[in-house]
Motif scaffolding. Structure first.
Motif, PDB file in Angstrom:
ATOM      1  N   MET A   1       0.823  -1.183   0.000  1.00 45.07           N
ATOM      2  CA  MET A   1       0.000   0.000   0.000  1.00 45.07           C
ATOM      3  C   MET A   1       0.875   1.258   0.000  1.00 45.07           C
ATOM      4  SD  MET A   1      -3.412   0.674   1.852  1.00 45.07           S
ATOM      5  CE  MET A   1      -4.051   2.221   2.284  1.00 45.07           C
ATOM      6  N   LEU A   2       1.980   1.183   0.704  1.00 49.50           N
ATOM      7  CA  LEU A   2       2.896   2.312   0.746  1.00 49.50           C
ATOM      8  C   LEU A   2       3.497   2.567  -0.630  1.00 49.50           C
ATOM      9  CD1 LEU A   2       4.356   4.435   2.431  1.00 49.50           C
ATOM     10  CD2 LEU A   2       6.131   2.724   2.882  1.00 49.50           C
ATOM     11  N   ILE A   3       3.821   1.506  -1.344  1.00 52.81           N
ATOM     12  CA  ILE A   3       4.397   1.662  -2.682  1.00 52.81           C
ATOM     13  C   ILE A   3       3.372   2.297  -3.616  1.00 52.81           C
ATOM     14  CG2 ILE A   3       5.253   0.397  -4.685  1.00 52.81           C
ATOM     15  CD1 ILE A   3       6.497  -1.592  -2.726  1.00 52.81           C
ATOM     16  N   VAL A   8       1.479   7.034  -6.769  1.00 50.33           N
ATOM     17  CA  VAL A   8       0.456   8.044  -7.065  1.00 50.33           C
ATOM     18  C   VAL A   8       0.988   9.441  -6.786  1.00 50.33           C
ATOM     19  CG1 VAL A   8      -1.800   8.923  -6.355  1.00 50.33           C
ATOM     20  CG2 VAL A   8      -1.496   6.486  -6.759  1.00 50.33           C
ATOM     21  N   LEU A   9       1.693   9.617  -5.684  1.00 46.46           N
ATOM     22  CA  LEU A   9       2.265  10.919  -5.348  1.00 46.46           C
ATOM     23  C   LEU A   9       3.299  11.342  -6.390  1.00 46.46           C
ATOM     24  CD1 LEU A   9       2.308  13.207  -3.302  1.00 46.46           C
ATOM     25  CD2 LEU A   9       4.093  11.969  -2.079  1.00 46.46           C
ATOM     26  N   THR A  10       4.142  10.416  -6.812  1.00 45.20           N
ATOM     27  CA  THR A  10       5.140  10.713  -7.844  1.00 45.20           C
ATOM     28  C   THR A  10       4.471  11.083  -9.156  1.00 45.20           C
ATOM     29  OG1 THR A  10       6.650   9.144  -6.804  1.00 45.20           O
ATOM     30  CG2 THR A  10       7.141   9.782  -9.064  1.00 45.20           C
TER      31      THR A  10
END
Length: 154
Positions: A1-3, A8-10
Motif C-alpha cells: 500500500m505504501l508503494i 500516485v504521489l510521484t
C-alpha cells in the motif's frame, strides 16, 4: 500500500511539474488499463455463460446408488467447448428456501468430475452426501452444485 501511495504521489508531482509530457503518457496508461479491465470482464462473463449452459442435476437416490454415496449426479455439457478439470461443492436446501443446510467447514468435500466432458456429452456418478445440519433428512432436501471451477477449451 505504501508503494502504491508513493507511485500516485510521484505521478501527481510529474503531472504538475511536466504536464506536456506526463499527460499523454498518463492518458495512454489509463487507456491500457481500461483495455485490460474490459478484457478480464469479457473473459469472466464468457466463463459464467459457459457454466450456465451446464445442465447439472443432483438428487437423493439411495435405490440407484450405493449406501455410502446416495447422491445421484447427472451433468450434461450443453455448451460448445470441452470442459476440463471440473470441480464443485454441494449445497443442500429445503424446497423453496435459500438457506444452505450443508454444514460449513473448512474440510467440506470438493467433488471432482470427469477429466474431460465434450459438448453434448453426459456424465453420471453417485456422490457422498455433504455433512447436513442436525435435524434435517437428506430425502427431504434439494441439492445444488456451487462454487464450480473448471476450464473450458475451444
Amino acid at each position: 500500500m505504501l508503494i502504491g501511495a508513493i507511485l500516485v504521489l510521484t505521478w501527481l508531482v510529474l503531472l504538475l511539474r511536466y504536464p506536456a509530457k506526463a499527460l499523454p503518457l498518463s492518458l495512454a496508461a489509463v487507456f491500457g488499463v481500461a483495455l485490460i479491465a474490459l478484457w478480464v470482464l469479457w473473459e469472466e462473463q464468457d466463463e459464467k455463460s459457459r457454466f450456465a449452459r451446464l445442465d447439472i442435476q443432483l438428487r437423493y437416490d439411495p435405490q440407484a446408488c450405493p449406501a455410502d454415496r446416495p447422491l445421484a449426479m447427472n451433468i450434461r455439457n450443453g455448451g460448445d467447448a470441452v470442459l476440463r478439470d471440473f470441480a464443485w461443492q454441494v449445497q443442500a436446501f429445503r424446497p423453496g428456501d435459500t438457506i444452505n443446510l450443508a454444514q460449513p467447514s473448512y474440510d467440506r468435500p470438493r467433488y471432482l468430475g470427469p477429466a474431460e466432458l465434450h459438448p453434448g456429452a453426459q456424465w453420471q456418478d453417485c456422490l457422498a452426501l455433504p455433512p447436513i445440519r442436525q435435524g434435517y433428512r437428506a430425502q427431504s432436501l434439494e441439492f445444488r452444485a456451487a462454487n464450480m471451477r473448471g476450464t473450458f477449451v475451444d
